[in-house]
Design a protein around this motif. Structure first.
Motif, PDB file in Angstrom:
ATOM      1  N   ASN A 185       0.830  -1.207   0.000  1.00  0.00           N
ATOM      2  CA  ASN A 185       0.000   0.000   0.000  1.00  0.00           C
ATOM      3  C   ASN A 185       0.864   1.256   0.000  1.00  0.00           C
ATOM      4  O   ASN A 185       0.568   2.241  -0.701  1.00  0.00           O
ATOM      5  CB  ASN A 185      -0.918   0.012   1.225  1.00  0.00           C
ATOM      6  CG  ASN A 185      -2.084  -0.947   1.090  1.00  0.00           C
ATOM      7  OD1 ASN A 185      -2.376  -1.442   0.008  1.00  0.00           O
ATOM      8  ND2 ASN A 185      -2.749  -1.224   2.195  1.00  0.00           N
ATOM      9  N   LEU A 186       1.934   1.232   0.773  1.00  0.00           N
ATOM     10  CA  LEU A 186       2.817   2.394   0.813  1.00  0.00           C
ATOM     11  C   LEU A 186       3.572   2.552  -0.502  1.00  0.00           C
ATOM     12  O   LEU A 186       3.835   3.675  -0.944  1.00  0.00           O
ATOM     13  CB  LEU A 186       3.792   2.274   1.983  1.00  0.00           C
ATOM     14  CG  LEU A 186       3.127   2.403   3.358  1.00  0.00           C
ATOM     15  CD1 LEU A 186       4.135   2.147   4.467  1.00  0.00           C
ATOM     16  CD2 LEU A 186       2.516   3.787   3.533  1.00  0.00           C
ATOM     17  N   ALA A 187       3.914   1.445  -1.139  1.00  0.00           N
ATOM     18  CA  ALA A 187       4.541   1.529  -2.458  1.00  0.00           C
ATOM     19  C   ALA A 187       3.594   2.189  -3.447  1.00  0.00           C
ATOM     20  O   ALA A 187       4.019   3.006  -4.285  1.00  0.00           O
ATOM     21  CB  ALA A 187       4.927   0.133  -2.944  1.00  0.00           C
ATOM     22  N   ALA A 214      -6.697  -6.280   0.331  1.00  0.00           N
ATOM     23  CA  ALA A 214      -6.641  -5.950  -1.092  1.00  0.00           C
ATOM     24  C   ALA A 214      -5.202  -5.952  -1.581  1.00  0.00           C
ATOM     25  O   ALA A 214      -4.304  -5.473  -0.896  1.00  0.00           O
ATOM     26  CB  ALA A 214      -7.272  -4.577  -1.333  1.00  0.00           C
ATOM     27  N   GLY A 215      -4.983  -6.514  -2.763  1.00  0.00           N
ATOM     28  CA  GLY A 215      -3.665  -6.484  -3.374  1.00  0.00           C
ATOM     29  C   GLY A 215      -2.757  -7.652  -3.050  1.00  0.00           C
ATOM     30  O   GLY A 215      -1.597  -7.657  -3.469  1.00  0.00           O
ATOM     31  N   HIS A 239      -7.075   1.834  -2.004  1.00  0.00           N
ATOM     32  CA  HIS A 239      -8.157   0.884  -1.758  1.00  0.00           C
ATOM     33  C   HIS A 239      -7.625  -0.279  -0.922  1.00  0.00           C
ATOM     34  O   HIS A 239      -6.743  -1.016  -1.358  1.00  0.00           O
ATOM     35  CB  HIS A 239      -8.707   0.360  -3.088  1.00  0.00           C
ATOM     36  CG  HIS A 239      -9.740  -0.711  -2.921  1.00  0.00           C
ATOM     37  ND1 HIS A 239     -10.998  -0.468  -2.426  1.00  0.00           N
ATOM     38  CD2 HIS A 239      -9.686  -2.054  -3.161  1.00  0.00           C
ATOM     39  CE1 HIS A 239     -11.684  -1.589  -2.380  1.00  0.00           C
ATOM     40  NE2 HIS A 239     -10.900  -2.565  -2.818  1.00  0.00           N
ATOM     41  N   ARG A 240      -8.145  -0.418   0.282  1.00  0.00           N
ATOM     42  CA  ARG A 240      -7.696  -1.481   1.184  1.00  0.00           C
ATOM     43  C   ARG A 240      -8.642  -2.676   1.194  1.00  0.00           C
ATOM     44  O   ARG A 240      -8.288  -3.734   1.700  1.00  0.00           O
ATOM     45  CB  ARG A 240      -7.565  -0.945   2.618  1.00  0.00           C
ATOM     46  CG  ARG A 240      -6.445   0.059   2.819  1.00  0.00           C
ATOM     47  CD  ARG A 240      -6.310   0.398   4.298  1.00  0.00           C
ATOM     48  NE  ARG A 240      -5.164   1.260   4.575  1.00  0.00           N
ATOM     49  CZ  ARG A 240      -5.200   2.573   4.541  1.00  0.00           C
ATOM     50  NH1 ARG A 240      -6.344   3.181   4.236  1.00  0.00           N
ATOM     51  NH2 ARG A 240      -4.130   3.286   4.798  1.00  0.00           N
ATOM     52  N   GLY A 241      -9.856  -2.520   0.677  1.00  0.00           N
ATOM     53  CA  GLY A 241     -10.841  -3.573   0.818  1.00  0.00           C
ATOM     54  C   GLY A 241     -11.132  -3.802   2.281  1.00  0.00           C
ATOM     55  O   GLY A 241     -11.194  -2.855   3.074  1.00  0.00           O
TER      56      GLY A 241
END
Length: 392
Positions: free
Chosen positions: A199-201, A238-239, A232-234
């Motif tokens: 997420n930070l990337a 997420a991801g 977007h974290r869901g």
């Protein structure tokens, strides 16, 4: 509003001060004249002057020698800029194999950067590495822990952003039992956040792009998802593309890595190269112990065996992310992490396969930050939080 230098409610004065501070930040680290601040904020000159006086007195701005700004004679212009050390921040990238720490000042200038390989991806060993790189980064920046205004730590796995607890981290045995946020709060008397590394990337490379899939690709694979400019974290996971199961046989390792990581992670690429070298003794891959970097270098130099390895890796990656591309229709797929140094040989192959698998293939590119992407995102988020507190 008229002559409003010394009038106005405390709330209005704070709003005006925040507007001036945002304007100065937008041009940081360059200094600005009062006339430029008037133009940027739309406030009157007396209001801007009062805000500047308040911010200089509070230590957020610094004044520059006005003589340096006078070119045509007459009264020299007063210039101001951010006093960066008013609120420096610390960022951490805690990975199973490497721990990095960095310090940035309020103007986003990097004051320190420390990177330390970690021999064992075990929770206690990793926490000791965190303490070591934090101490070294503070020493390099010449700062004490009490001078840091915000801390953001990146970690692999699924994170509860509210509590800062790691809920699932298969790559680091025992990591979910460690209260990383609490450990850092014991050392730093400032807000501390813990966030998923991918997420930070994504935050580090998002820029002005609306929708983005930011992939961190090294030994592990993860992705941050930005939709219409917002992370977007869901529900929190997420991801997590490393757990996509690619076609074909997936090797079993028992180390908590997901199927895609076991197939095309950095170690998996090296394992493919070793197998290819045994089948093709004429290949440059026979020299030494190949790793992912040497595979890409050999492929770029025309080694046929290495090129076949890269082709297979690119095809598997494209097949894994194609469904996400079809669902999200992102403006770009940006690849960070160690594999981001692979060069055109991998990027060209990924683009070709993704074009075959999607309707409107996005731009696929490597992050110029490479292994520094996550740390950069941590520092950006820490600075954003400091600015949020300053300007609300």
């Amino acid at each position: 509003m008229g002559e409003d230098r010394a009038v106005g409610t405390p709330v209005l004065r704070r709003l005006n001060t925040a507007a001036v501070l945002r304007a100065v930040r937008g041009r940081a680290p360059d200094p600005l004249r009062l006339a430029e601040l008037v133009e940027l904020t739309g406030l009157t000159r007396p209001t801007v002057g009062q805000a500047v006086d308040d911010l200089v007195e509070a230590g957020w701005l610094q004044q520059h020698d006005p003589a340096a700004a006078s070119r045509h004679g007459g009264r020299p212009a007063v210039r101001v800029s951010l006093r960066g050390r008013a609120a420096p921040v610390l960022g951490l990238d805690v990975g199973p194999h490497t721990v990095s720490a960095g310090v940035s000042d309020l103007a986003a200038r990097r004051l320190a950067a420390v990177r330390r390989p970690v021999g064992r991806s075990e929770a206690g060993h990793l926490l000791r590495a965190v303490d070591e790189v934090v101490g070294r980064a503070l020493g390099e920046a010449g700062l004490g822990a009490d001078e840091i205004a915000g801390v953001v730590a990146a970690t692999p796995g699924i994170v509860d952003p509210g509590a800062g607890r790691v809920l699932l981290a298969p790559s680091v045995p025992g990591w979910t039992s460690v209260d990383l946020a609490g450990h850092l709060r014991d050392r730093f008397p400032c807000p501390v956040q813990v966030e998923n590394d991918a997420n930070l990337a994504a935050l580090a490379v998002a820029g002005e792009r609306g929708t983005l899939l930011a992939v961190q690709w090294g030994e592990r694979l993860g992705a941050g998802v930005v939709i219409d400019g917002r992370l977007h974290r869901g529900s929190g996971a997420a991801g997590e593309i490393g757990f996509i199961r690619p076609p074909g046989r997936v090797p079993e390792t028992g180390d908590g890595r997901g199927p895609l990581e076991r197939t095309i992670g950095a170690e998996a690429i090296a394992a493919r190269a070793r197998r290819a070298a045994r089948r093709h003794p004429e290949s440059a891959l026979r020299h030494g112990e190949p790793d992912a970097a040497s595979v890409f270098a050999a492929a770029a130099a025309g080694d046929a065996a290495a090129q076949r390895v890269v082709e297979a890796v690119a095809a598997t990656f494209a097949q894994a992310i194609a469904p996400a591309v079809l669902v999200l229709d992102p403006d770009a797929v940006v690849i960070g992490g160690g594999v981001a140094r692979a060069g055109p040989v991998l990027l060209t192959a990924i683009n070709r396969h993704l074009t075959e698998l999607t309707l409107t293939p996005p731009a696929v590119e490597f992050s110029g930050l490479a292994e520094d992407t996550v740390l950069t995102g941590a520092l950006h988020l820490a600075l954003d939080e400091v600015w949020r507190r300053l300007t609300v």
